[in-house]
Design a protein around this motif. Structure first.
Motif, PDB file in Angstrom:
ATOM      1  N   LEU A  89       0.820  -1.224   0.000  1.00 38.39           N
ATOM      2  CA  LEU A  89       0.000   0.000   0.000  1.00 38.39           C
ATOM      3  C   LEU A  89       0.850   1.269   0.000  1.00 38.39           C
ATOM      4  O   LEU A  89       0.638   2.198   0.781  1.00 38.39           O
ATOM      5  N   ILE A  90       1.818   1.297  -0.885  1.00 36.28           N
ATOM      6  CA  ILE A  90       2.732   2.429  -1.012  1.00 36.28           C
ATOM      7  C   ILE A  90       2.368   3.211  -2.268  1.00 36.28           C
ATOM      8  O   ILE A  90       2.333   2.661  -3.368  1.00 36.28           O
ATOM      9  N   ALA A  91       2.092   4.484  -2.106  1.00 37.47           N
ATOM     10  CA  ALA A  91       1.732   5.351  -3.226  1.00 37.47           C
ATOM     11  C   ALA A  91       2.983   5.905  -3.897  1.00 37.47           C
ATOM     12  O   ALA A  91       4.041   6.008  -3.276  1.00 37.47           O
ATOM     13  N   THR A  92       2.851   6.267  -5.153  1.00 34.86           N
ATOM     14  CA  THR A  92       3.948   6.889  -5.886  1.00 34.86           C
ATOM     15  C   THR A  92       4.001   8.381  -5.558  1.00 34.86           C
ATOM     16  O   THR A  92       2.975   9.047  -5.516  1.00 34.86           O
ATOM     17  N   LEU A  93       5.189   8.870  -5.341  1.00 36.69           N
ATOM     18  CA  LEU A  93       5.398  10.304  -5.181  1.00 36.69           C
ATOM     19  C   LEU A  93       6.161  10.769  -6.413  1.00 36.69           C
ATOM     20  O   LEU A  93       7.347  10.466  -6.572  1.00 36.69           O
ATOM     21  N   ALA A  94       5.451  11.451  -7.286  1.00 35.86           N
ATOM     22  CA  ALA A  94       6.075  11.954  -8.509  1.00 35.86           C
ATOM     23  C   ALA A  94       7.045  13.075  -8.158  1.00 35.86           C
ATOM     24  O   ALA A  94       6.858  13.781  -7.175  1.00 35.86           O
ATOM     25  N   LEU A  95       8.057  13.227  -8.956  1.00 39.05           N
ATOM     26  CA  LEU A  95       8.992  14.328  -8.753  1.00 39.05           C
ATOM     27  C   LEU A  95       8.529  15.486  -9.629  1.00 39.05           C
ATOM     28  O   LEU A  95       8.683  15.470 -10.842  1.00 39.05           O
ATOM     29  N   ASP A  96       7.905  16.449  -8.998  1.00 38.78           N
ATOM     30  CA  ASP A  96       7.496  17.660  -9.694  1.00 38.78           C
ATOM     31  C   ASP A  96       7.683  18.830  -8.737  1.00 38.78           C
ATOM     32  O   ASP A  96       8.054  18.658  -7.595  1.00 38.78           O
ATOM     33  N   GLU A  97       7.413  20.015  -9.234  1.00 35.76           N
ATOM     34  CA  GLU A  97       7.653  21.205  -8.407  1.00 35.76           C
ATOM     35  C   GLU A  97       6.837  21.176  -7.118  1.00 35.76           C
ATOM     36  O   GLU A  97       7.332  21.520  -6.053  1.00 35.76           O
ATOM     37  N   ALA A  98       5.580  20.756  -7.199  1.00 35.48           N
ATOM     38  CA  ALA A  98       4.729  20.732  -6.014  1.00 35.48           C
ATOM     39  C   ALA A  98       5.260  19.774  -4.955  1.00 35.48           C
ATOM     40  O   ALA A  98       5.269  20.085  -3.762  1.00 35.48           O
ATOM     41  N   ALA A  99       5.710  18.609  -5.367  1.00 32.61           N
ATOM     42  CA  ALA A  99       6.226  17.621  -4.421  1.00 32.61           C
ATOM     43  C   ALA A  99       7.500  18.124  -3.745  1.00 32.61           C
ATOM     44  O   ALA A  99       7.688  17.973  -2.547  1.00 32.61           O
ATOM     45  N   VAL A 100       8.360  18.752  -4.510  1.00 31.40           N
ATOM     46  CA  VAL A 100       9.620  19.254  -3.963  1.00 31.40           C
ATOM     47  C   VAL A 100       9.369  20.450  -3.049  1.00 31.40           C
ATOM     48  O   VAL A 100       9.941  20.556  -1.970  1.00 31.40           O
ATOM     49  N   ALA A 101       8.498  21.347  -3.449  1.00 30.53           N
ATOM     50  CA  ALA A 101       8.230  22.565  -2.676  1.00 30.53           C
ATOM     51  C   ALA A 101       7.554  22.290  -1.353  1.00 30.53           C
ATOM     52  O   ALA A 101       7.784  22.987  -0.367  1.00 30.53           O
ATOM     53  N   SER A 102       6.733  21.253  -1.282  1.00 29.23           N
ATOM     54  CA  SER A 102       5.984  20.977  -0.056  1.00 29.23           C
ATOM     55  C   SER A 102       6.796  20.191   0.962  1.00 29.23           C
ATOM     56  O   SER A 102       6.336  19.951   2.061  1.00 29.23           O
ATOM     57  N   ARG A 103       7.977  19.798   0.633  1.00 27.66           N
ATOM     58  CA  ARG A 103       8.788  19.009   1.564  1.00 27.66           C
ATOM     59  C   ARG A 103       9.821  19.906   2.136  1.00 27.66           C
ATOM     60  O   ARG A 103      10.785  19.854   2.508  1.00 27.66           O
TER      61      ARG A 103
END
Length: 103
Positions: A89-103
């Motif tokens: 039950l592991i979701a994919t975390l795409a590498l995009d601007e939103a993913a990088v900015a929110s971390r």
């Protein structure tokens, strides 16, 4: 180093395993039940109230190591990783601007 495996309850919280290990190793430790994954990380990942993600970058790392002969897997990464993500039950975390900015 923070892991590419992380859980989400009300906000994102990155989990740390061994500080000197590569992020892609954490997913492999999880799916194989390896003791190298700390008990606290394993517990958090298995908590059904958490959502667990695997970064697309970690998939790339797994694929690269496998192609170089440095990471034996029972199947190709293109088969193995999606099957394990689904099973655990592991979701994919795409590498995009939103993913990088929110971390």
């Amino acid at each position: 180093m923070t892991s590419t495996l992380f859980c989400r309850k009300t906000c994102c919280k990155r989990l740390k395993a061994n500080e000197d290990s590569a992020g892609y190793l954490r997913i492999l430790w999880l799916v194989t039940g390896d003791d190298k994954l700390s008990a606290s990380v394993a517990s958090a990942v298995r908590d059904p109230q958490n959502q667990v993600f695997l970064s697309a970058v970690s998939f790339w790392e797994i694929s690269l190591k496998h192609s170089l002969g440095k990471l034996p897997l029972p199947q190709s990464p293109a088969q193995f990783v999606p099957l394990q993500r689904e099973k655990h039950l592991i979701a994919t975390l795409a590498l995009d601007e939103a993913a990088v900015a929110s971390r």
